[in-house]
Design a protein around this motif. Structure first.
Motif, PDB file in Angstrom:
ATOM      1  N   VAL A  29       0.774  -1.161   0.032  1.00  0.00           N
ATOM      2  CA  VAL A  29       0.030  -0.089   0.141  1.00  0.00           C
ATOM      3  C   VAL A  29       0.862   1.347   0.124  1.00  0.00           C
ATOM      4  O   VAL A  29       0.435   2.336  -0.145  1.00  0.00           O
ATOM      5  CB  VAL A  29      -1.060  -0.093   1.089  1.00  0.00           C
TER       6      VAL A  29
ATOM      7  N   ILE B  31       1.126   3.403  -5.499  1.00  0.00           N
ATOM      8  CA  ILE B  31       1.087   4.525  -6.375  1.00  0.00           C
ATOM      9  C   ILE B  31       2.247   4.887  -6.902  1.00  0.00           C
ATOM     10  O   ILE B  31       2.456   5.537  -8.157  1.00  0.00           O
ATOM     11  CB  ILE B  31       0.188   5.794  -5.722  1.00  0.00           C
TER      12      ILE B  31
ATOM     13  N   SER C 241      -8.235  -3.377  -5.075  1.00  0.00           N
ATOM     14  CA  SER C 241      -8.712  -1.971  -4.439  1.00  0.00           C
ATOM     15  C   SER C 241      -8.351  -0.871  -5.298  1.00  0.00           C
ATOM     16  O   SER C 241      -9.221  -0.158  -5.851  1.00  0.00           O
ATOM     17  CB  SER C 241      -8.353  -1.484  -2.979  1.00  0.00           C
ATOM     18  N   VAL C 242      -6.878  -0.798  -5.414  1.00  0.00           N
ATOM     19  CA  VAL C 242      -6.377   0.315  -6.139  1.00  0.00           C
ATOM     20  C   VAL C 242      -6.970   0.260  -7.879  1.00  0.00           C
ATOM     21  O   VAL C 242      -7.197   1.177  -8.357  1.00  0.00           O
ATOM     22  CB  VAL C 242      -4.966   0.137  -6.022  1.00  0.00           C
TER      23      VAL C 242
ATOM     24  N   SER D 210     -10.500   1.076  -8.466  1.00  0.00           N
ATOM     25  CA  SER D 210     -10.857   2.272  -8.164  1.00  0.00           C
ATOM     26  C   SER D 210     -10.273   3.129  -9.159  1.00  0.00           C
ATOM     27  O   SER D 210     -10.753   4.182  -9.795  1.00  0.00           O
ATOM     28  CB  SER D 210     -10.679   2.720  -6.992  1.00  0.00           C
ATOM     29  N   LEU D 211      -9.099   2.787  -9.872  1.00  0.00           N
ATOM     30  CA  LEU D 211      -8.325   3.554 -10.625  1.00  0.00           C
ATOM     31  C   LEU D 211      -9.255   3.580 -12.029  1.00  0.00           C
ATOM     32  O   LEU D 211      -9.302   4.403 -12.808  1.00  0.00           O
ATOM     33  CB  LEU D 211      -6.789   2.847 -11.104  1.00  0.00           C
TER      34      LEU D 211
ATOM     35  N   LEU E 280     -18.280  -3.166 -10.736  1.00  0.00           N
ATOM     36  CA  LEU E 280     -17.627  -2.071  -9.307  1.00  0.00           C
ATOM     37  C   LEU E 280     -17.665  -2.890  -8.191  1.00  0.00           C
ATOM     38  O   LEU E 280     -16.732  -2.595  -7.397  1.00  0.00           O
ATOM     39  CB  LEU E 280     -18.769  -1.200  -9.357  1.00  0.00           C
TER      40      LEU E 280
ATOM     41  N   LEU F 293     -17.430   0.514  -4.077  1.00  0.00           N
ATOM     42  CA  LEU F 293     -17.592   1.639  -5.194  1.00  0.00           C
ATOM     43  C   LEU F 293     -19.031   1.441  -5.694  1.00  0.00           C
ATOM     44  O   LEU F 293     -19.243   2.675  -6.203  1.00  0.00           O
ATOM     45  CB  LEU F 293     -16.548   0.723  -6.126  1.00  0.00           C
TER      46      LEU F 293
ATOM     47  N   ARG G 121      -7.090  -0.710   4.896  1.00  0.00           N
ATOM     48  CA  ARG G 121      -6.223  -0.864   3.326  1.00  0.00           C
ATOM     49  C   ARG G 121      -7.012  -0.699   2.539  1.00  0.00           C
ATOM     50  O   ARG G 121      -6.819  -0.199   1.269  1.00  0.00           O
ATOM     51  CB  ARG G 121      -5.119  -1.956   3.586  1.00  0.00           C
ATOM     52  N   MET G 122      -8.213  -1.355   2.649  1.00  0.00           N
ATOM     53  CA  MET G 122      -9.060  -1.330   1.417  1.00  0.00           C
ATOM     54  C   MET G 122      -9.695   0.233   1.099  1.00  0.00           C
ATOM     55  O   MET G 122      -9.330   0.743   0.268  1.00  0.00           O
ATOM     56  CB  MET G 122     -10.292  -2.310   1.693  1.00  0.00           C
TER      57      MET G 122
ATOM     58  N   THR H  81      -8.243   2.883   2.244  1.00  0.00           N
ATOM     59  CA  THR H  81      -6.634   3.603   1.584  1.00  0.00           C
ATOM     60  C   THR H  81      -6.540   3.146   0.008  1.00  0.00           C
ATOM     61  O   THR H  81      -6.356   4.129  -0.622  1.00  0.00           O
ATOM     62  CB  THR H  81      -5.494   3.137   2.474  1.00  0.00           C
ATOM     63  N   GLY H  82      -6.745   1.986  -0.325  1.00  0.00           N
ATOM     64  CA  GLY H  82      -6.446   1.686  -1.931  1.00  0.00           C
ATOM     65  C   GLY H  82      -7.313   2.269  -2.691  1.00  0.00           C
ATOM     66  O   GLY H  82      -7.230   2.849  -3.308  1.00  0.00           O
ATOM     67  N   ILE H  83      -8.729   2.185  -2.281  1.00  0.00           N
ATOM     68  CA  ILE H  83      -9.942   2.589  -2.953  1.00  0.00           C
ATOM     69  C   ILE H  83      -9.609   4.199  -3.041  1.00  0.00           C
ATOM     70  O   ILE H  83      -9.820   4.921  -4.449  1.00  0.00           O
ATOM     71  CB  ILE H  83     -11.351   2.494  -2.449  1.00  0.00           C
ATOM     72  N   ILE H  84      -9.251   4.842  -2.284  1.00  0.00           N
ATOM     73  CA  ILE H  84      -9.146   6.409  -2.109  1.00  0.00           C
ATOM     74  C   ILE H  84      -8.030   6.833  -3.070  1.00  0.00           C
ATOM     75  O   ILE H  84      -7.769   7.697  -3.872  1.00  0.00           O
ATOM     76  CB  ILE H  84      -8.938   7.136  -0.734  1.00  0.00           C
ATOM     77  N   GLN H  85      -6.651   5.741  -2.765  1.00  0.00           N
ATOM     78  CA  GLN H  85      -5.586   6.250  -3.596  1.00  0.00           C
ATOM     79  C   GLN H  85      -5.738   6.224  -5.146  1.00  0.00           C
ATOM     80  O   GLN H  85      -5.499   6.981  -5.838  1.00  0.00           O
ATOM     81  CB  GLN H  85      -4.306   5.052  -3.286  1.00  0.00           C
ATOM     82  N   GLY H  86      -6.475   4.910  -5.523  1.00  0.00           N
ATOM     83  CA  GLY H  86      -7.140   4.764  -6.798  1.00  0.00           C
ATOM     84  C   GLY H  86      -8.002   6.144  -7.461  1.00  0.00           C
ATOM     85  O   GLY H  86      -7.492   6.751  -8.408  1.00  0.00           O
ATOM     86  N   LEU H  87      -8.744   6.424  -6.578  1.00  0.00           N
ATOM     87  CA  LEU H  87      -9.822   7.542  -7.094  1.00  0.00           C
ATOM     88  C   LEU H  87      -9.147   8.754  -7.107  1.00  0.00           C
ATOM     89  O   LEU H  87      -9.293   9.429  -8.206  1.00  0.00           O
ATOM     90  CB  LEU H  87     -10.925   7.903  -6.160  1.00  0.00           C
TER      91      LEU H  87
END
Lengths: 335, 221
Positions: free
Chosen positions: A52, A56, A93-94, A97-98, A321, B39, B72-73, B75-81
């Motif tokens: 984590v 990024i 997750s990343v 959402s990306l 989603l 999401l 972490r989920m 966090t990961g979602i927000i990092q991506g968005l």
């Protein structure tokens, strides 16, 4: 089509960008080997915490290396399993959402499928159908690959994976963690024939493997002999020969049983030079051809995820989603 | 100002949208189902408000403490968005968010999340004249009978820690305890309330610096 690939299933954060016209545009990797070394194995929570932090910055680097931005991408592929659930959840997750933020499709990739398609990233790549030997720290499988997405499991390890047996035996010989590559090196100094290790499950029909006995055999051999450098090298030699021989016998049997003469080997252990040399010799003798990924794509990487994701996206697959991680996820139907 | 907040740190999963004074929220207590919910919640909120991610001014999330994978989920979602939309992020303490949710109960709030292994994540907050909570103590992970900060005024308790360790926490607070709500989880609308203020002060960070706070850092045997 241009796809971002994200790999976080174990202890490597891998990010890559694959373009169907231009090939691989970027391939960024952070290995956590040093982080886990002290513990003699991967600590799942530490792995997740590192992913984590790294993900990024690595995505930024891959985009910069490829000279492109999010708007130039057509999809995001991420490893959804199998693997460590906490680690997988970072990438899923990343990644999901990306894709949502960029308004492009996302696709969940099977880690082992990506491994077995990794040889397709090379200039000289196999065509379907082929046999795949997947050998890593977590898997030992023989697969019949009829097409992308059409896999038949021919055999697998009933206990330890080949790479796991390598690491555990390396530890016995004082080679540290992960010890696979060091074992391979040490075995070159060893004499063949001083010790004879069994070739498990080769004298009965079938394509399954078992490697835990080899590890035990190594343990008793170490215990019953002097502890000097040459003896350790001789044990390493006997162990490597036993693993390679066993894999060769099963691969040859699979070629004969299926009539398929094209073989690929993938996964961390497929970087082993003795295995590569042995497979080349055996497959050539059988009138077939063997393919390998480049050594850096034998271990976990983002490139194979981007590539497998590209094939899946091209086939019309995409993730809703509501995403998920699948720590256990069988790839192939049993034969 | 338009802000989106999410939280998946505990058994609850929530997303909330702030648009020029109004808050819309989706909230569900659904352990182990957050990956399937979060999401779609975000997407539904943006659709209801007839807006899109790119028109927002910033993002906020519950950065912990809480369940490691849950924290972490989010966090990961927000990092991506945030990375995809180039938006600044404000990480908000889940303990502060819970306290903010109970800010009308007392001037002092003791937030406590059951941290398993016989411990709680906890912190004490005071409610300011603006109605916003600020910490009176560091956030900590400890056994529930080792809290040592002296409570100077009447206090209200929130969080699952109060359910698991009612006796120990009640005896710590003593006569100053006004009551507690063990069923209150962190939620995105409370995260928004705190995040609005942070954004007004220009405190957003880049996606790569949106990181979890675990409190429990000894994770190897």
């Amino acid at each position: 089509m241009r796809v971002l690939g994200i790999e976080t299933s174990c202890d490597e954060t891998g990010i890559a960008i694959f373009d169907s016209e231009k090939g691989l545009l970027a391939d960024a990797l952070h290995s956590q080997v040093d982080l886990h070394k002290t513990y003699g194995g991967v600590v799942p929570e530490l792995a997740s915490r590192d992913h984590v932090r790294r993900i990024i910055p690595l995505i930024e680097k891959a985009l910069a290396d490829a000279g492109c931005a999010g708007k130039d991408l057509d999809g995001v592929a991420y490893t959804a399993g199998p693997g460590l659930v906490g680690a997988l959840l970072v990438g899923t997750s990343v990644g999901r959402s990306l894709a949502y933020g960029w308004d492009i499709p996302a696709v969940a990739v099977h880690h082992m499928e990506a491994h077995l398609l990794a040889p397709m990233l090379e200039e000289e790549s196999p065509s379907f159908p082929f046999l795949a030997l997947l050998v890593s720290g977590g898997h030992t499988q023989l697969m019949q690959v009829n097409a992308a997405g059409d896999y038949l499991l021919l055999g697998e390890s009933l206990d330890d994976a080949a790479g796991e047996a390598f690491d555990k035996t390396a530890k016995l010989l004082g080679l540290g963690y992960p010890g696979g590559a060091a074992m391979s090196e040490l075995s070159k100094k060893g004499n063949s024939g001083r010790f004879k290790f069994p070739r498990p499950m080769t004298n009965r029909p079938g394509l399954d493997f078992s490697f835990s006995g080899l590890k035990t055999h190594a343990l008793t051999t170490v215990r019953d002999n002097d502890d000097d450098e040459q003896t350790r090298a001789d044990i390493a030699r006997a162990f490597v020969e036993a693993v390679v021989d066993t894999l060769l016998i099963k691969c040859k049997r699979a070629m004969q049983e299926t009539g398929i003469t094209t073989l690929i080997a993938a996964g961390g252990v497929s970087a082993n030079i003795q295995l590569r040399a042995g497979l080349k010799k055996m497959v050539t003798e059988q009138g077939g051809r063997v393919y390998f990924p480049r050594p850096e794509f034998c271990t976990d990487n983002g490139a194979m995820i981007a590539y497998a994701g590209y094939l899946r996206l091209k086939a019309g697959q995409k993730e809703p989603l509501a995403f998920a991680a699948h720590p256990r996820w069988p790839l192939a139907k049993p034969a | 100002m338009k802000l989106l907040a999410i939280d998946t740190a505990t058994e609850a999963c929530s997303a909330a949208l702030y648009i020029d004074g109004n808050i819309l929220e989706k909230y569900e207590v659904a352990p182990r189902q957050h990956a399937g919910l979060i999401l779609p919640m975000v997407d539904a909120l943006l659709a209801e408000a007839e807006t899109e991610l790119a028109s927002l001014d910033g993002l906020a999330f519950g950065r912990g403490p809480g369940a490691f994978t849950g924290v972490r989920m989010a966090t990961g979602i927000i990092q991506g968005l945030a990375f995809a939309s180039d938006l600044p992020v404000v990480p908000i303490s889940t303990l502060a968010a819970m306290a903010q949710g109970a800010a009308d109960q007392s001037n002092t709030i003791l937030s406590a999340i059951d941290a398993r292994m016989g411990e709680i994540y906890w912190a004490i907050f005071s409610v300011g004249e603006d109605g916003l909570v600020t910490p009176l103590s560091d956030e900590q992970v400890s056994k529930p009978d080792t809290l040592s900060i002296e409570l100077k005024s009447e206090c209200f308790g929130v969080g699952t820690g109060w359910g698991s360790y009612e006796n120990k926490l009640s005896s710590y607070a003593g006569t100053k305890l006004k009551g507690f709500d063990a069923n209150r989880f962190p939620r995105a609308s409370d995260i928004l309330t705190l995040a609005i203020n942070e954004f007004k002060q220009g405190n957003g960070v880049h996606a790569k610096d949106a990181l979890p706070v675990y409190l429990r850092n000894k994770v190897t045997g």
